[in-house]
Design a protein around this motif. Structure first.
Motif, PDB file in Angstrom:
ATOM      1  N   LEU A 123     -15.231  -5.062 -10.104  1.00  0.00           N
ATOM      2  CA  LEU A 123     -14.246  -4.053 -10.497  1.00  0.00           C
ATOM      3  C   LEU A 123     -14.863  -2.655 -10.424  1.00  0.00           C
ATOM      4  O   LEU A 123     -14.240  -1.712  -9.917  1.00  0.00           O
ATOM      5  N   ARG A 124     -16.089  -2.550 -10.891  1.00  0.00           N
ATOM      6  CA  ARG A 124     -16.762  -1.239 -10.882  1.00  0.00           C
ATOM      7  C   ARG A 124     -16.966  -0.734  -9.454  1.00  0.00           C
ATOM      8  O   ARG A 124     -16.684   0.434  -9.142  1.00  0.00           O
TER       9      ARG A 124
ATOM     10  N   THR B 132     -15.313  -1.611  -6.753  1.00  0.00           N
ATOM     11  CA  THR B 132     -14.020  -1.327  -6.133  1.00  0.00           C
ATOM     12  C   THR B 132     -13.465   0.002  -6.621  1.00  0.00           C
ATOM     13  O   THR B 132     -12.881   0.780  -5.853  1.00  0.00           O
ATOM     14  N   ALA B 133     -13.625   0.287  -7.913  1.00  0.00           N
ATOM     15  CA  ALA B 133     -13.172   1.566  -8.464  1.00  0.00           C
ATOM     16  C   ALA B 133     -13.939   2.732  -7.842  1.00  0.00           C
ATOM     17  O   ALA B 133     -13.365   3.787  -7.533  1.00  0.00           O
TER      18      ALA B 133
ATOM     19  N   GLU C 133      -7.304  -0.133  -2.772  1.00  0.00           N
ATOM     20  CA  GLU C 133      -8.467  -0.430  -3.614  1.00  0.00           C
ATOM     21  C   GLU C 133      -8.090  -0.427  -5.102  1.00  0.00           C
ATOM     22  O   GLU C 133      -8.569  -1.257  -5.889  1.00  0.00           O
ATOM     23  N   LEU C 134      -7.222   0.505  -5.494  1.00  0.00           N
ATOM     24  CA  LEU C 134      -6.800   0.562  -6.891  1.00  0.00           C
ATOM     25  C   LEU C 134      -5.972  -0.670  -7.277  1.00  0.00           C
ATOM     26  O   LEU C 134      -6.051  -1.160  -8.410  1.00  0.00           O
TER      27      LEU C 134
ATOM     28  N   GLN D  54      -6.500  -3.556  -6.027  1.00  0.00           N
ATOM     29  CA  GLN D  54      -7.524  -4.592  -6.205  1.00  0.00           C
ATOM     30  C   GLN D  54      -8.206  -4.453  -7.561  1.00  0.00           C
ATOM     31  O   GLN D  54      -8.539  -5.447  -8.217  1.00  0.00           O
ATOM     32  N   VAL D  55      -8.418  -3.215  -8.014  1.00  0.00           N
ATOM     33  CA  VAL D  55      -8.985  -2.974  -9.347  1.00  0.00           C
ATOM     34  C   VAL D  55      -8.089  -3.605 -10.419  1.00  0.00           C
ATOM     35  O   VAL D  55      -8.563  -4.290 -11.341  1.00  0.00           O
TER      36      VAL D  55
END
Length: 381
Positions: free
Chosen positions: A202-203, A205-206, A223-224, A226-227
């Motif tokens: 998560l980190r 990807t963010a 990407e967001l 996916q977060v």
């Protein structure tokens, strides 16, 4: 005793069988005290388990109402006659406990007691408790004790079996504590291996989304998304791990209060309406209450996550000496047979195992488009 030989033997047998049925220490103590009071026809009975600090770790009474017990106040200390029972090998029979030089009084709300019979409960050389009886229900000439030598012998037999039952219950609880410790360790590893990896992903990807915001907004949006998906998965795994831990609230507050609190939280956290009602419910053995809580949690998780329900209702009702838990939703429902044959269980196997493990039964009533009812019944203690 007032009983004939046959009825006396039957009463002793019933008392010993009752003690052997329970594995929780508190349940064993309550059964011992109630059996002793009934067997010897006394008005009051108590059993104290000493701690290491001059007091009692547990002190269970029978014949005193809950209101009286609350008015009496804190658990007694080891003094006077109570201390004598913990530091001597023999039983003590007194015509009037108040006249004994070791008597040091009692709180104002304490019931009046006169004739007294007490003896230690021993496991080998260790005193693990003491039994006390007061106010024999029989005619007593002035200055005499209603409890007889036969009563003393009978209580001695009961105390020997009480020592076995109490020791077994302690071993069971220690075994369960070890199992819980092992389970906590397993969960810690699972959290580290699964959730921490999700959070790491998560980190990253963010960070990627942040780098793309200015030069490629469309990719940044992906990407967001996916977060958000990774965060939802992490929350689900955390929830699954936490649900496996026995909440302290169950020991402190009991099943009704614990369920009510958890359902209030779920009602606030989900769009579905989640309600709870308890009717004429009375406390169950600890193992049964834990099993019912686990089944309720699993059924609620399924209803809120998979069913698409607008409303989920949980009820807890008394049934004979036991209880019935029902979790009902108005969601999409499912075919239990199709779920089983497809190898998907929705926690049904776990719920059935929990119910059968405490002598209960689990019923699942559902069909596509018809909602779902999960019902668990336990016999009580």
């Amino acid at each position: 005793m007032s009983h004939g030989p046959r009825s006396g033997l039957a009463a002793v047998s019933s008392a010993l069988l009752a003690m052997s049925r329970h594995l929780e220490v508190r349940d064993v103590l309550k059964t011992i005290v109630a059996s002793a009071r009934e067997l010897l026809d006394a008005q009051y009975a108590a059993l104290g388990v000493p701690d290491d600090h001059g007091g009692f770790a547990q002190f269970v009474v029978d014949g005193v109402s809950d209101e009286q017990w609350r008015a009496i106040g804190p658990l007694p200390r080891q003094h006077g006659i109570l201390a004598a029972m913990l530091h001597q090998d023999r039983a003590e029979r007194l015509a009037d406990v108040r006249a004994d030089p070791r008597f040091e009084g009692w709180p104002a709300a304490h019931p009046e007691m006169s004739d007294f019979l007490g003896l230690p409960i021993r496991d080998g050389d260790e005193v693990i408790g003491a039994l006390f009886l007061a106010n024999k229900s029989c005619p007593k000439p002035e200055g005499s004790c209603g409890f007889t030598e036969e009563d003393e012998e009978l209580l001695s037999i009961l105390a020997q079996h009480a020592a076995i039952a109490l020791t077994n219950a302690r071993l069971y609880e220690r075994s369960r504590e070890l199992t819980i410790a092992e389970e906590r360790s397993r969960l810690a590893h699972e959290l580290h291996d699964a959730v921490s990896q999700k959070l790491f992903s998560l980190r990253l990807t963010a960070q990627a989304a942040a780098a793309l915001v200015d030069r490629d907004p469309a990719r940044a949006k992906g990407e967001l998304q996916q977060v958000a998906a990774l965060a939802a998965e992490a929350v689900d795994e955390l929830r699954a791990a936490v649900v496996e831990l026995r909440p302290a609230a169950l020991d402190e507050d009991g099943l009704v209060a614990t369920l009510r609190t958890q359902i209030q939280v779920l009602d606030r956290a989900h769009t579905a309406r989640v309600t709870f009602a308890a009717r004429a419910f009375r406390a169950l053995p600890a193992a049964q209450e834990e099993a019912m809580l686990r089944v309720a949690q699993e059924a609620l998780h399924n209803a809120l996550r998979h069913s698409g329900a607008d409303r989920v209702d949980v009820t807890l009702d008394r049934h004979d000496c036991g209880a019935v838990l029902r979790v009902t939703d108005d969601g999409g429902g499912f075919d239990p047979h199709a779920v089983r044959s497809a190898g998907r269980h929705l926690g049904l196997v776990s719920m059935r195992d929990r119910a059968s493990g405490v002598g209960g039964t689990l019923t699942v009533d559902s069909a596509p488009g018809k909602g779902t009812l999960i019902e668990m019944e336990v016999p009580g203690g």
